[in-house]
Design an enzyme around this catalytic site. Structure first.
Site, short mmCIF file in Angstrom:
data_model
loop_
_atom_site.label_atom_id
_atom_site.label_comp_id
_atom_site.label_asym_id
_atom_site.label_seq_id
_atom_site.Cartn_x
_atom_site.Cartn_y
_atom_site.Cartn_z
N SER A 1 21.14 32.52 16.73
CA SER A 1 20.04 32.02 15.90
C SER A 1 20.30 32.48 14.46
O SER A 1 20.19 33.67 14.16
CB SER A 1 18.71 32.56 16.41
N HIS B 1 21.91 28.12 16.97
CA HIS B 1 20.49 27.80 17.10
C HIS B 1 19.89 27.80 15.70
O HIS B 1 19.95 28.81 14.99
CB HIS B 1 19.84 28.88 17.98
N ASP C 1 16.60 27.39 13.43
CA ASP C 1 15.14 27.42 13.48
C ASP C 1 14.57 26.62 12.30
O ASP C 1 14.69 27.03 11.15
CB ASP C 1 14.66 28.87 13.41
N MET D 1 11.35 25.39 10.52
CA MET D 1 9.92 25.73 10.45
C MET D 1 9.27 25.05 9.25
O MET D 1 9.87 25.00 8.18
CB MET D 1 9.74 27.24 10.32
N HIS E 1 15.80 23.82 16.72
CA HIS E 1 14.51 24.24 17.30
C HIS E 1 13.42 23.84 16.31
O HIS E 1 13.25 24.46 15.27
CB HIS E 1 14.55 25.76 17.53
N MET F 1 10.07 23.80 14.97
CA MET F 1 8.73 24.40 14.93
C MET F 1 7.98 23.69 13.80
O MET F 1 7.72 24.27 12.73
CB MET F 1 8.86 25.91 14.68
N MET G 1 9.69 30.59 25.00
CA MET G 1 9.59 31.51 23.86
C MET G 1 9.11 32.87 24.36
O MET G 1 8.09 32.95 25.06
CB MET G 1 8.60 30.99 22.82
N GLY H 1 8.02 31.98 14.55
CA GLY H 1 7.76 32.13 13.12
C GLY H 1 8.74 33.07 12.43
O GLY H 1 9.12 32.84 11.30
N PHE H 2 9.13 34.11 13.16
CA PHE H 2 9.97 35.13 12.52
C PHE H 2 10.98 35.71 13.51
O PHE H 2 10.69 35.80 14.70
CB PHE H 2 9.10 36.27 11.97
N GLY I 1 13.15 39.16 14.68
CA GLY I 1 12.90 40.60 14.70
C GLY I 1 11.59 41.02 15.35
O GLY I 1 11.12 42.14 15.11
N ASP J 1 14.09 32.70 24.03
CA ASP J 1 14.25 32.89 22.58
C ASP J 1 13.23 33.89 22.06
O ASP J 1 12.03 33.68 22.17
CB ASP J 1 14.04 31.52 21.90
N GLY J 2 13.76 34.98 21.48
CA GLY J 2 12.90 35.96 20.82
C GLY J 2 12.98 37.34 21.43
O GLY J 2 12.74 37.50 22.63
N GLY J 3 13.35 38.31 20.61
CA GLY J 3 13.34 39.71 21.05
C GLY J 3 14.41 40.08 22.06
O GLY J 3 14.28 41.08 22.76
N SER K 1 18.39 38.76 15.38
CA SER K 1 18.58 40.12 14.83
C SER K 1 19.57 40.98 15.62
O SER K 1 20.34 41.72 15.03
CB SER K 1 17.27 40.89 14.74
C1 DX5 Z 1 11.42 32.62 16.26
C2 DX5 Z 1 12.72 31.86 16.39
C3 DX5 Z 1 13.80 32.63 17.08
C4 DX5 Z 1 14.21 33.86 16.32
C5 DX5 Z 1 14.82 34.89 17.22
O1 DX5 Z 1 10.50 31.82 15.65
O2 DX5 Z 1 12.51 30.67 17.10
O3 DX5 Z 1 14.93 31.80 17.32
O4 DX5 Z 1 15.10 33.56 15.29
O5 DX5 Z 1 14.95 36.09 16.53
P1 DX5 Z 1 15.18 37.49 17.26
O6 DX5 Z 1 16.38 37.33 18.15
O7 DX5 Z 1 15.43 38.43 16.11
O8 DX5 Z 1 13.93 37.79 17.99
ZN ZN Z 2 14.28 29.59 17.79
#
Ligand code: DX5
Ligand code: ZN
Length: 235
Positions: free
Chosen positions: A10, A35, A37, A39, A68, A70, A159, A164-165, A167, A192-194, A215
């Site tokens: 990502s 990937h 993102d 937004m 992706h 959003m 998700m 949105g972000f 990290g 996806d995420g964390g 991240s």
């Molecule tokens: C969140 C994104 C994710 C994000 C993942 O809105 O859709 O793809 O970039 O970031 P990490 O891996 O840092 O959680």
């Molecule tokens: Zn994403």
């Protein structure tokens, strides 16, 4: 036999000032997909990039690109993302139903729904496929798993943070949805995420086969090691 683990980079945590170098570095690290993102500042409280950036990135990599989305009204943009060169288009199911009360107003997040217009969702998934692209649905942590349109899906993306972000902290309660989707669904199961060294094994144990990471990957001094570690978890 279990499918091998795929890692999708990502780029949200990459250095946008030298994006093509970052993409080369991700390729060298052994990732399977990119990937991206996208937004719009409405569906999520952040603004990133649109089709023009995908178009710019396209000639720099042979990796499949997943967009992706959003964004509100994804149906208005599916063609643009396909034309820009996205191979996989991921649409949020929250765009296809009446928003829950707590997120019904402008500027309220995360977006969540309790029901969807399945016919509308099917229409867009078919549209993505007709354009020769792979169609994924994306499901936010507070939205239930809708299975009605799975026959039109090449993949499901669960998700594990509110979008949105990069990290953010992994929300482990979504793993029950990952587990549920493994029953009978043959397409990609992505998360996806964390994602990190602690959460990836949990996600894989639940049935995820595509790990999306920003991240953890871009923050590492040796991304190759990260990719090798993540893929090794599937053995
Ligand atoms: C969140 C994104 C994710 C994000 C993942 O809105 O859709 O793809 O970039 O970031 P990490 O891996 O840092 O959680
Ligand atoms: Zn994403």
């Amino acid at each position: 036999m279990k499918k091998p683990i795929k890692v999708s980079a990502s780029i949200l945590a990459a250095d946008f000032a030298k994006l093509s170098e970052e993409i080369k570095r991700s390729e060298a690290a052994g990732v399977d997909r990119l990937h991206i993102d996208c937004m719009d500042g409405h569906f999520v409280p952040n603004l990133t990039i649109g089709p023009v950036v995908i178009q710019a990135v396209r000639p720099h990599t042979k990796l499949p690109i997943e967009a992706h989305l959003m964004i509100e009204h994804p149906w208005d943009y599916i063609e643009s993302y396909a034309q820009a060169g996205a191979d996989i288009i991921q649409i949020q199911v929250e765009c296809y139903g009446k928003r829950k009360h707590a997120c019904s107003q402008y500027g309220q997040w995360p977006k969540e729904v309790g029901s969807i217009d399945v016919e509308l969702l099917r229409r867009d998934l078919r549209k993505i496929r007709q354009l020769g692209r792979k169609a994924f649905i994306v499901i936010n942590p507070g939205t239930p798993l809708f299975k009605e349109a799975l026959s039109e899906c090449d993949g499901v993306l669960i998700m594990s943070v509110n979008p949105g972000f990069a990290g953010q902290k992994f929300i482990s309660s979504v793993l029950s949805k990952v587990q549920e989707i493994t029953e009978g669904f043959k397409g990609d199961i992505a998360i996806d995420g964390g994602i990190n060294a602690q959460t990836a094994p949990e996600a894989i144990a639940a049935g995820a086969r595509v790990l999306i990471t920003a991240s953890y990957l871009y923050g590492a001094s040796n991304p190759q090691e990260i990719v090798r570690f993540l893929k090794g978890l599937g053995n």
